[in-house]
Design an enzyme around this catalytic site. Structure first.
Site, PDB file in Angstrom:
ATOM      1  N   ASP A   1      72.637  29.580 -70.003  1.00  0.00           N
ATOM      2  CA  ASP A   1      73.293  29.529 -71.295  1.00  0.00           C
ATOM      3  C   ASP A   1      72.662  30.667 -72.136  1.00  0.00           C
ATOM      4  OD1 ASP A   1      74.406  28.279 -73.714  1.00  0.00           O
ATOM      5  OD2 ASP A   1      72.350  27.633 -74.092  1.00  0.00           O
TER       6      ASP A   1
ATOM      7  N   ASP B   1      72.522  31.083 -76.253  1.00  0.00           N
ATOM      8  CA  ASP B   1      71.810  30.710 -77.497  1.00  0.00           C
ATOM      9  C   ASP B   1      70.887  29.517 -77.276  1.00  0.00           C
ATOM     10  OD1 ASP B   1      72.974  32.342 -79.874  1.00  0.00           O
ATOM     11  OD2 ASP B   1      74.680  31.851 -78.612  1.00  0.00           O
TER      12      ASP B   1
ATOM     13  N   ASP C   1      70.502  24.452 -73.365  1.00  0.00           N
ATOM     14  CA  ASP C   1      69.859  23.645 -74.416  1.00  0.00           C
ATOM     15  C   ASP C   1      70.826  22.767 -75.193  1.00  0.00           C
ATOM     16  OD1 ASP C   1      71.165  25.850 -75.702  1.00  0.00           O
ATOM     17  OD2 ASP C   1      70.070  25.288 -77.521  1.00  0.00           O
TER      18      ASP C   1
HETATM   19  O1  LIG Z   1      76.752  28.273 -75.241  1.00  0.00           O
HETATM   20  P1  LIG Z   1      75.823  29.088 -76.097  1.00  0.00           P
HETATM   21  O2  LIG Z   1      75.600  30.468 -75.570  1.00  0.00           O
HETATM   22  O3  LIG Z   1      74.526  28.361 -76.349  1.00  0.00           O
HETATM   23  O4  LIG Z   1      76.586  29.232 -77.484  1.00  0.00           O
HETATM   24  C1  LIG Z   1      76.706  28.111 -78.363  1.00  0.00           C
HETATM   25  C2  LIG Z   1      76.835  28.573 -79.795  1.00  0.00           C
HETATM   26  O5  LIG Z   1      75.773  29.508 -79.992  1.00  0.00           O
HETATM   27  C3  LIG Z   1      75.730  30.201 -81.237  1.00  0.00           C
HETATM   28  O6  LIG Z   1      75.330  29.312 -82.254  1.00  0.00           O
HETATM   29  C4  LIG Z   1      74.023  28.771 -82.079  1.00  0.00           C
HETATM   30  O7  LIG Z   1      73.058  29.828 -82.146  1.00  0.00           O
HETATM   31  C5  LIG Z   1      72.998  30.519 -83.425  1.00  0.00           C
HETATM   32  C6  LIG Z   1      72.009  31.660 -83.319  1.00  0.00           C
HETATM   33  O8  LIG Z   1      70.750  31.224 -82.937  1.00  0.00           O
HETATM   34  C7  LIG Z   1      72.613  29.510 -84.528  1.00  0.00           C
HETATM   35  O9  LIG Z   1      72.594  30.163 -85.792  1.00  0.00           O
HETATM   36  C8  LIG Z   1      73.639  28.360 -84.536  1.00  0.00           C
HETATM   37  O10 LIG Z   1      73.239  27.376 -85.455  1.00  0.00           O
HETATM   38  C9  LIG Z   1      73.757  27.726 -83.145  1.00  0.00           C
HETATM   39  O11 LIG Z   1      74.804  26.767 -83.110  1.00  0.00           O
HETATM   40  C10 LIG Z   1      77.061  30.832 -81.540  1.00  0.00           C
HETATM   41  O12 LIG Z   1      77.035  31.484 -82.786  1.00  0.00           O
HETATM   42  C11 LIG Z   1      78.167  29.788 -81.470  1.00  0.00           C
HETATM   43  O13 LIG Z   1      79.402  30.373 -81.776  1.00  0.00           O
HETATM   44  C12 LIG Z   1      78.168  29.248 -80.059  1.00  0.00           C
HETATM   45  O14 LIG Z   1      79.227  28.319 -79.910  1.00  0.00           O
END
Ligand SMILES: O=P(O)(O)OC[C@H]1O[C@H](O[C@H]2O[C@H](CO)[C@@H](O)[C@H](O)[C@H]2O)[C@H](O)[C@@H](O)[C@@H]1O
Length: 352
Positions: free
Chosen positions: A80, A82, A282
């Site tokens: 993954d 983020d 995560d």
């Molecule tokens: O599947 P992923 O790669 O984990 O993406 C899931 C979401 O990730 C991002 O948001 C998350 O990370 C951001 C930066 O650290 C944080 O600010 C936010 O609160 C988290 O939800 C991304 O911006 C989303 O669009 C994704 O869906």
């Protein structure tokens, strides 16, 4: 700030559990915890985490067990983005991967097929990771790029195109018909939430995200109700919860778990006994992938979390630095094995 609403207008999001899910969706980032002095290093908290780790042992301390299970099998790595490769930060546009993490991912990809499966758009996550040698699935697995030579499905579900290097590739996009709808909803959401301080709306091609990490908690009910009201006009879209983010996606039966199965098949692993998939993630959306790995593949889901939470994963890692260490150990073990095989002329397959 948020437009005033008639009393009772927030009943939807209170009764359907959105608000509770929003509150429990993610602990504050380490930085915020430190700044606000709520970082909990008490003996009680440590004790709770240690007992949780009986159920989800550290993938680092279980490393030998993991690699011995890989003997005579091909490891395939799924990551993954983020919260796994880059730490959670307040601004989604500034969630960068460190140079060391990038090189750990590159090293692991030199030895094992490696795919990134992200909620972000495929282009965006490719831009952030910046490694051409990986496979990428964006929009929670609804946008998958695979090399043509590995194509197994010939049922017309692929679209041929060229990748960033000009190589011919196949695209699998099961939610393609939703493209205009997501675009429309994205624009409506940007417009409706523009007065909400801190709200960020992202367009991830086949899904959209409404972030509330930087929104005052008192405004969460109104923001959630606003998203709920917009979605009433789109019965073919649904909403799921991520880390301080509301995700809007098509109602199709597709998720990160289905994307893992699809990639394994496309990479030629029809027989589940030949492969040991390892998925590190995560987020709630990663749970679908952990579940698939628990099934016929008997692979390993690894949850990245610094707080105890229930999961379909088998192992855990505390944070992104442990993810980096784990990837580094996998690459190093493989390098040692290759040296050993060269010296001994040994025909052993898999890893030691
Ligand atoms: O599947 P992923 O790669 O984990 O993406 C899931 C979401 O990730 C991002 O948001 C998350 O990370 C951001 C930066 O650290 C944080 O600010 C936010 O609160 C988290 O939800 C991304 O911006 C989303 O669009 C994704 O869906």
């Amino acid at each position: 700030m948020i437009p005033r609403r008639k009393p009772g207008r927030l009943d939807d999001v209170r009764s359907n559990g959105w608000l509770d899910a929003m509150k429990s969706s993610s602990p504050p980032s380490r930085k915020v915890q430190k700044e606000s002095g709520i970082e909990d290093f008490s003996d009680d908290a440590k004790g709770v985490y240690s007992s949780w780790m009986f159920k989800y042992p550290s993938a680092l301390s279980s490393f030998q067990q993991i690699v011995s299970h890989a003997k005579n099998k091909k490891i395939v790595i799924f990551l993954d983005y983020d919260g796994t490769l880059s730490p959670i930060v307040d601004d989604p546009d500034r969630a960068f991967i460190s140079a060391d993490m990038r090189s750990a991912v590159r090293d692991v990809a030199n030895h094992f097929p490696t795919a990134i499966i992200s909620g972000r758009s495929r282009d965006k996550v490719y831009q952030l990771v910046g490694l051409a040698e990986l496979y990428y699935a964006g929009s929670h697995g609804m946008d998958i790029m695979v090399p043509i030579r590995n194509e197994l499905c010939t049922n017309g579900s692929f679209i041929k195109c060229t990748d960033q290097q000009g190589k011919e590739v196949n695209l699998f996009q099961p939610a393609r018909e939703f493209l205009p709808m997501i675009d429309e909803v994205y624009r409506i959401l940007v417009n409706k939430t523009k007065e909400v301080e801190g709200a960020i709306v992202e367009n991830h091609k086949f899904c959209a995200s409404v972030h509330y990490r930087n929104v005052d908690e008192n405004c969460w009910p109104a923001l959630a109700q606003c998203v709920h009201d917009v979605l009433k006009g789109y019965p073919r879209l649904r909403q799921t919860h991520g880390r301080k983010v509301l995700e809007i996606r098509p109602i199709i039966d597709w998720d990160k778990g289905k994307a893992v199965e699809f990639l394994l098949e496309s990479l030629g692993f029809r027989n589940s006994h030949d492969v040991l998939p390892i998925y590190i993630g995560d987020d709630r959306t990663d749970e679908d992938a952990f579940m698939v790995l628990r099934g016929r593949y008997q692979g390993y889901g690894i949850l990245v979390s610094a707080v105890p939470k229930e999961s379909n994963a088998i192992f855990s890692l505390r944070d992104t630095s442990e993810v980096q260490e784990f990837l580094g150990s996998l690459a190093e073990t493989m390098e040692n094995q290759e040296i050993y095989e060269m010296e001994e002329g040994d025909g052993t397959k898999g890893i030691l």
